[in-house]
Design a protein around this motif. Structure first.
Motif, short mmCIF file in Angstrom:
data_model
loop_
_atom_site.label_atom_id
_atom_site.label_comp_id
_atom_site.label_asym_id
_atom_site.label_seq_id
_atom_site.Cartn_x
_atom_site.Cartn_y
_atom_site.Cartn_z
N PRO A 154 6.02 35.27 62.84
CA PRO A 154 7.34 34.97 63.41
C PRO A 154 7.65 35.90 64.59
O PRO A 154 7.25 37.06 64.59
CB PRO A 154 8.29 35.22 62.23
N GLN A 155 8.36 35.38 65.57
CA GLN A 155 8.69 36.16 66.76
C GLN A 155 10.20 36.21 67.00
O GLN A 155 10.65 36.42 68.13
CB GLN A 155 7.96 35.59 67.98
N THR A 156 10.96 36.01 65.93
CA THR A 156 12.42 36.12 66.02
C THR A 156 12.92 36.94 64.83
O THR A 156 12.24 37.02 63.79
CB THR A 156 13.09 34.73 65.98
N PRO A 157 14.09 37.56 64.93
CA PRO A 157 14.66 38.29 63.80
C PRO A 157 14.87 37.36 62.61
O PRO A 157 15.09 36.15 62.78
CB PRO A 157 15.99 38.80 64.36
N PRO A 158 14.81 37.89 61.39
CA PRO A 158 14.94 37.06 60.18
C PRO A 158 16.18 36.16 60.18
O PRO A 158 16.12 35.02 59.74
CB PRO A 158 14.99 38.08 59.05
N GLU A 159 17.30 36.68 60.70
CA GLU A 159 18.54 35.89 60.65
C GLU A 159 18.51 34.71 61.61
O GLU A 159 19.36 33.80 61.51
CB GLU A 159 19.74 36.77 60.97
N GLN A 160 17.55 34.67 62.53
CA GLN A 160 17.46 33.57 63.49
C GLN A 160 16.39 32.54 63.11
O GLN A 160 16.18 31.58 63.84
CB GLN A 160 17.17 34.11 64.89
N ARG A 161 15.72 32.73 62.00
CA ARG A 161 14.62 31.84 61.64
C ARG A 161 15.12 30.62 60.87
O ARG A 161 16.09 30.68 60.13
CB ARG A 161 13.59 32.61 60.80
N LYS A 162 14.40 29.52 61.08
CA LYS A 162 14.71 28.28 60.37
C LYS A 162 14.24 28.40 58.92
O LYS A 162 13.26 29.06 58.61
CB LYS A 162 14.01 27.09 61.05
#
Length: 368
Positions: free
Chosen positions: A65-73
């Motif tokens: 993943p390349q986004t913070p956890p709160e931004q993940r689907k």
């Protein structure tokens, strides 16, 4: 009375331009000689990943993943490609990679690699790939992601395989199904050269499989290129020649050529079934395709369906995808026509601005 002025030539400017052109031709010739001698190569499939599951020659990759956890689907996405060519087309090169784009949008991405079949794999057919191997990869995704629900994206024959799975395993947690240039309906025998070639009495698929076991990837590649011989064997190289001084064009050309020439054999039993039961008899749409002792019925699909077609697809004519829309049992289904060809739809120069955002917008709403 006036006379038109005589044009004058600036010798210094003309000389400078001549030297500039000679330097450009020198660099172009050097680049071309390196390409011809295979001394200039590029690496495809560079998005960081890990192998989380293997079976026989198959591998399942997970992309970091390349986004913070709160931004993940919340719903993982499993990508499936055809049985021919490599699945790296999903991740062609930095800046032109569907996988790179999607991980940056917060998706948890998985990619199934069918591997390269040997003669010992010649008896595998579509039932094996759709209902034996793909379900095992799905369970691996579910274990690794911690989510029972997941999304599937199939491209070309990979879309056929995922559609078969969705119809036969509607209660296994599949939430969304994305089909890219999906060959499903072969009722129109005049649609596209493949239909005409494979339906002729002179095309002896049984003898072809008997001779080779697995149909060589080079044979299939030749057939695909002969659909547009001038474009593939002449214009493709003329475009390269005209842009040898442009590093971006050269890198793009090398990336695509690396993928196109990396041929994969088509398992014999699956190829025979593809020609006979799909192309010639259209069993899937006729409701006579039998797997696990029962008919495959597209009306059993419960997942939301996004069916993406390309307006210039010469490999899978649009009618092979659009007619299936009425068969899908789900009420949440959308047919999306995009600009491009069979491959350019997803890796062409406009894919990152047209196709990818459309897929993201549709999927994001269904991946909370």
């Amino acid at each position: 009375m006036t006379t038109p002025s005589t044009a004058t030539f600036d010798v210094e400017v003309m000389t400078a331009k001549l030297y500039e052109e000679m330097e450009r031709l020198g660099k172009s010739s050097d680049t071309f000689s390196k390409i011809a001698a295979s001394r200039m190569n590029v690496q495809i499939g560079q998005t960081p990943r890990e192998t989380i599951w293997t079976l026989n020659k198959m591998k399942l990759y997970h992309f970091y993943p390349q986004t913070p956890p709160e931004q993940r689907k919340g719903t993982p996405l499993l990508l499936v490609f055809a049985l021919i060519n490599r699945p790296d087309i999903y991740d062609l090169r930095p800046g032109n990679s569907f996988i790179e784009y999607m991980v940056r949008q917060g998706y948890d991405i998985y990619l199934l690699d069918w591997g390269r079949p040997g003669l010992e794999d010649a008896n595998y057919d579509f039932e094996d790939f759709s209902l034996k191997f793909l379900p095992r990869a799905v369970r691996a995704v579910q274990r690794h992601s911690g989510s029972r629900e997941f999304s599937l994206c199939g491209w070309c024959i990979g879309a056929t395989i995922t559609a078969l799975y969705a119809a036969m395993r509607p209660d296994d947690g599949l939430r969304n199904l994305i089909l890219l240039t999906a060959p499903l309906d072969f009722a129109n025998k005049e649609a596209g050269p493949y239909n005409k070639w494979l339906n002729t009495e002179f095309y002896n698929v049984d003898e072809l499989v008997r001779q080779y076991g697995n149909v060589p990837g080079a044979v299939i590649d030749y057939g695909s290129k002969m659909l547009k011989p001038v474009e593939n064997y002449v214009m493709n190289y003329l475009k390269l020649w005209d842009n040898l001084d442009n590093p971006n064009v050269v890198e793009s050309w090398l990336s695509m050529n690396t993928w196109v020439t990396d041929n994969v054999d088509f398992p014999g039993a699956a190829f025979r079934q593809w020609v006979k039961e799909f192309f010639r008899e259209n069993r899937l749409m006729e409701g006579t395709l039998i797997m696990e002792g029962r008919p495959v019925e597209l009306q059993n699909i419960k997942a939301s369906v996004l069916n993406v077609i390309a307006d210039k697809d010469h490999i899978v004519p649009n009618c092979q995808s659009t007619a299936a829309m009425d068969k899908f049992g789900t009420q949440d289904k959308l047919l999306l026509e995009m600009k491009g060809g069979h491959i350019g739809l997803m890796v062409g120069s406009g894919a990152s601005k047209r196709t990818w955002p459309q897929i993201d917008n549709w999927l994001a709403k269904r991946s909370a």
